[in-house]
Design an enzyme around this catalytic site. Structure first.
Site, mmCIF file in Angstrom:
data_model
loop_
_atom_site.group_PDB
_atom_site.id
_atom_site.type_symbol
_atom_site.label_atom_id
_atom_site.label_comp_id
_atom_site.label_asym_id
_atom_site.label_seq_id
_atom_site.Cartn_x
_atom_site.Cartn_y
_atom_site.Cartn_z
ATOM 1 N N VAL A 85 1.232 5.758 6.202
ATOM 2 C CA VAL A 85 1.169 4.341 6.532
ATOM 3 C C VAL A 85 1.517 3.507 5.295
ATOM 4 O O VAL A 85 1.881 2.343 5.411
ATOM 5 C CB VAL A 85 -0.223 3.980 7.107
ATOM 6 C CG1 VAL A 85 -1.285 4.060 6.029
ATOM 7 C CG2 VAL A 85 -0.215 2.621 7.764
ATOM 8 N N LYS A 86 1.465 4.089 4.122
ATOM 9 C CA LYS A 86 1.786 3.377 2.882
ATOM 10 C C LYS A 86 3.258 2.974 2.829
ATOM 11 O O LYS A 86 3.639 2.099 2.068
ATOM 12 C CB LYS A 86 1.432 4.223 1.659
ATOM 13 C CG LYS A 86 -0.035 4.588 1.560
ATOM 14 C CD LYS A 86 -0.901 3.369 1.375
ATOM 15 C CE LYS A 86 -2.342 3.803 1.206
ATOM 16 N NZ LYS A 86 -3.195 2.758 0.729
ATOM 17 N N ASP A 87 4.103 3.613 3.630
ATOM 18 C CA ASP A 87 5.513 3.226 3.702
ATOM 19 C C ASP A 87 5.639 1.774 4.131
ATOM 20 O O ASP A 87 6.471 1.028 3.614
ATOM 21 C CB ASP A 87 6.277 4.118 4.679
ATOM 22 C CG ASP A 87 6.320 5.576 4.257
ATOM 23 O OD1 ASP A 87 5.740 5.925 3.212
ATOM 24 O OD2 ASP A 87 6.916 6.371 4.995
#
Length: 145
Positions: A85-87
């Site tokens: 989800v850090k993308d």
């Protein structure tokens, strides 16, 4: 999180799982879910990897494990390019800085991190041609470094 041997959803996805009563879906589930035929693909080729970020699928959890009378969908963040989800966060940081004029061609992005955020920022910088320096505080364990 592992569910029956599949890496299913991230912490973000758990917080955003959609709980839809079965009665709201109706008889025509295909139109509600916009189902594509196997092998149809996801559409036209993309211009760059950042276009894949955030277009993660929602998958229906089997009725065998969902609470009775509930239809549950999970957001599969592992479909992002770096499986995180850090993308989304990294893309937002870079795009916001570009829009605000704080990041221009030839600039260097410096990110203080010890994990997935730094990796995602480095990917976005590489894709867009920015130099990137990742830093980490000294107190982190050898394994984190």
């Amino acid at each position: 999180m592992k569910v029956f041997g599949f890496h299913l959803i991230s912490v973000f996805a758990v917080a955003h799982a959609a709980f839809v009563p079965s009665s709201k879906i109706g008889a025509n589930k295909a139109s509600f879910l916009n189902v594509k035929a196997r092998g149809e693909g996801y559409g036209s080729p993309l211009d760059n990897i950042s276009e894949t970020i955030g277009n993660t699928p929602m998958v229906k959890i089997s009725d065998r494990i969902a609470p009775e009378g509930r239809t549950i969908y999970a957001k599969c963040e592992f479909f992002n390019p770096l499986s995180s989800v850090k993308d989304r966060l990294a893309l937002s940081i870079i795009e916001t800085a570009e829009k605000e004029g704080k990041l221009k061609p030839g600039d260097t992005v410096i990110e203080a991190t010890s994990g997935n955020t730094g990796i995602a920022v480095a990917m976005m910088c590489a894709q867009r041609g920015y130099k990137c320096v990742i830093t980490m505080a000294e107190p982190f364990s050898v394994e984190r470094r």
